[in-house]
Design a protein around this motif. Structure first.
Motif, mmCIF file in Angstrom:
data_model
loop_
_atom_site.group_PDB
_atom_site.id
_atom_site.type_symbol
_atom_site.label_atom_id
_atom_site.label_comp_id
_atom_site.label_asym_id
_atom_site.label_seq_id
_atom_site.Cartn_x
_atom_site.Cartn_y
_atom_site.Cartn_z
ATOM 1 N N ILE A 24 23.758 67.289 -36.272
ATOM 2 C CA ILE A 24 24.694 66.541 -35.210
ATOM 3 C C ILE A 24 25.996 66.052 -36.490
ATOM 4 O O ILE A 24 25.968 65.414 -37.255
ATOM 5 C CB ILE A 24 24.465 65.487 -34.610
ATOM 6 C CG1 ILE A 24 23.393 65.781 -33.418
ATOM 7 C CG2 ILE A 24 25.636 64.654 -33.959
ATOM 8 C CD1 ILE A 24 22.696 64.447 -32.965
ATOM 9 N N ILE A 25 27.048 66.870 -36.344
ATOM 10 C CA ILE A 25 28.186 66.533 -37.076
ATOM 11 C C ILE A 25 29.357 66.248 -36.019
ATOM 12 O O ILE A 25 30.024 67.213 -35.598
ATOM 13 C CB ILE A 25 28.747 67.544 -38.188
ATOM 14 C CG1 ILE A 25 27.554 67.778 -39.186
ATOM 15 C CG2 ILE A 25 30.127 67.235 -38.942
ATOM 16 C CD1 ILE A 25 27.909 68.752 -40.498
ATOM 17 N N SER A 26 29.752 65.046 -36.003
ATOM 18 C CA SER A 26 30.429 64.977 -34.456
ATOM 19 C C SER A 26 31.193 63.435 -34.480
ATOM 20 O O SER A 26 30.880 62.596 -35.149
ATOM 21 C CB SER A 26 29.337 64.888 -33.306
ATOM 22 O OG SER A 26 30.037 64.873 -32.090
ATOM 23 N N THR A 27 32.381 63.467 -33.788
ATOM 24 C CA THR A 27 32.882 62.499 -33.196
ATOM 25 C C THR A 27 31.889 61.647 -32.040
ATOM 26 O O THR A 27 30.773 62.454 -31.749
ATOM 27 C CB THR A 27 34.252 62.530 -32.571
ATOM 28 O OG1 THR A 27 33.983 63.533 -31.460
ATOM 29 C CG2 THR A 27 35.159 62.984 -33.565
ATOM 30 N N THR A 28 32.291 60.380 -31.824
ATOM 31 C CA THR A 28 31.356 59.850 -30.578
ATOM 32 C C THR A 28 32.164 59.297 -29.666
ATOM 33 O O THR A 28 33.622 59.328 -29.691
ATOM 34 C CB THR A 28 30.537 58.597 -31.440
ATOM 35 O OG1 THR A 28 31.352 57.744 -31.899
ATOM 36 C CG2 THR A 28 29.772 59.106 -32.598
#
Length: 435
Positions: free
Chosen positions: A366-370
């Protein structure tokens, strides 16, 4: 309620001494002058009250993100917080393997780019990371497994990635110790990625820390995060054992502790924490010059520069933050080693350790904004965290700097779980322990 720690009064950056450029010529000169010209590889920074970006986790991905933020995107107002000394987390607790032999096209592109970054990393960081592209050999033991590996190899070739089939005889030539006709799972052949191999894990942490510090990043050790402050739907600061630190953007890169840190901000992640064991044998003469993986069980092994065999297996099948592991899994790994390489029967195991793994629901990272503004997550790496350090750091830095996913990591956002667009490399379903 315990009172919040007071903010550290330091507002300006302390001057730092460069460690200079490493080279054979400098090593020769230092030898002539009594080794008196060396300085710290990275500055021991004191936390300031505010940063543009604060990265929680001084492991491979945290340090790589900081390095690429400073060097690729011009953002050096960055702090990396590590609860202990640099190098004692998962970045120093793995079996050091790098490869890009995946099946899903997006994953192949992602890990292949990482492999290309590994190939030039030592020049980029001016640090000897001991990158050894000795090859990664995956064995198969049934006709069905041959078909599966062939599909993977064909997909890799279609995307321009090297994959080479090996017959039984070729496997024996590459690894003479292999028992091709063992009674449990005879070896039918294998697939070799010659550009795969190993990298010295400690050197990766030290190299990225040194290069990030040289680029202006504050590396703050012995600084544990105890809370995450919010203003509505936005994260604003971190409470740490070294004071209150405000930030415009907070990035969590803490591997198996991702869920625990996210919970401090009121966020639940689709991640479970498990322990993964690794082992090192006594040193012996060179007997294995590839990374060897066993297709009939979860076992992988390589030989270090000191002569010891470094090997591991699957995760222990229960949730834990422990770093010890259990004897049943150690027995399973030993049984796989003996089936495949019976000549190692009398070899002594010198030490064992465990790393806390962040296992996602589909086996992909997971490489992500939240949902919380200003909070970025780099996690869910399962078994692939170490090999992805360069590309993971680069794509996370891109997400922070550009406020949009990097094209190589666009398929790794959190929203994929809600939308049903999971990236299930193995087809194991929503069971983290199965990936």
């Amino acid at each position: 309620m315990n009172p919040l720690p007071k903010s550290h009064p330091t507002t300006a950056r302390a001057p730092r001494v460069s460690s200079g450029r490493y080279s054979l010529w400098r090593l020769f000169l230092e030898g002539l002058t009594g080794q008196s010209g060396w300085s710290r590889a990275w500055a021991k920074a004191t936390p300031r009250e505010r940063y543009r970006v604060v990265i929680v986790g001084g492991g491979g991905h945290g340090l790589a993100t900081a390095f690429y933020l400073a060097t690729e995107y011009g953002i050096s107002d960055v702090a990396v917080l590590e609860k202990g000394p640099i190098g004692l987390g998962n970045v120093g607790r793995n079996t050091t393997i790098i490869r890009s032999n995946y099946f899903h096209p997006d994953n192949i592109r992602f890990y292949e780019y990482s492999l290309k970054l590994w190939e030039t990393l030592e020049r980029t960081l001016n640090f000897n990371a001991m990158v050894s592209q000795r090859g990664t050999l995956n064995l198969f033991h049934t006709e069905a497994q041959r078909d599966l590996f062939t599909r993977r190899a064909n997909m890799m070739r279609l995307l321009g990635v090297d994959a080479e089939p090996l017959s039984r005889e070729a496997v024996k030539e590459v690894v003479p110790l292999v028992d091709l006709d063992n009674g449990r799972y005879p070896v039918l052949g294998g697939f070799l990625q010659r550009r795969g191999g190993t990298v010295r894990h400690d050197a990766v942490a030290w190299g990225y820390a040194r290069a990030a510090s040289e680029a202006g990043v504050d590396i703050i050790e012995d600084c544990e995060v105890t809370g995450i402050a919010r203003d509505g739907a936005r994260v604003t600061a971190l409470e740490t054992t070294r004071g209150h630190i405000a930030a415009d953007t907070i990035c969590l890169a803490v591997a198996g502790h991702s869920s625990r840190l996210a919970a401090m901000a009121g966020l639940t992640l689709p991640i479970e924490s498990h322990v993964l064991q690794a082992f090192v044998s006594e040193g012996i003469k060179p007997v294995l010059d590839v990374v060897l993986t066993y297709g009939a069980g979860h076992f992988y092994v390589s030989q270090s520069d000191k002569g010891g065999l470094v090997f591991g297996g699957a995760i222990d099948g229960y949730n834990t933050y422990g770093q010890r592991g259990t004897l049943p899994m150690a027995e399973e790994v030993a049984a796989a080693a003996m089936t495949l390489l019976p000549g190692l029967a009398r070899l002594k195991v010198l030490r064992q350790w465990g790393g806390v793994m962040d296992m996602s629901m589909d086996g992909s990272p997971i490489i992500s904004t939240t949902p919380l503004e200003g909070l970025i997550v780099n996690g869910g790496w399962c078994y692939g965290g170490f090999k992805a350090i360069p590309v993971g750091g680069l794509t996370t830095a891109h997400l922070i700097a550009r406020h949009a996913p990097h094209p190589l990591a666009a398929h790794l956002g959190l929203e994929r779980f809600a939308a049903g667009r999971t990236v299930d490399e193995r087809g194991a379903g929503p069971y983290p322990y199965a990936h």
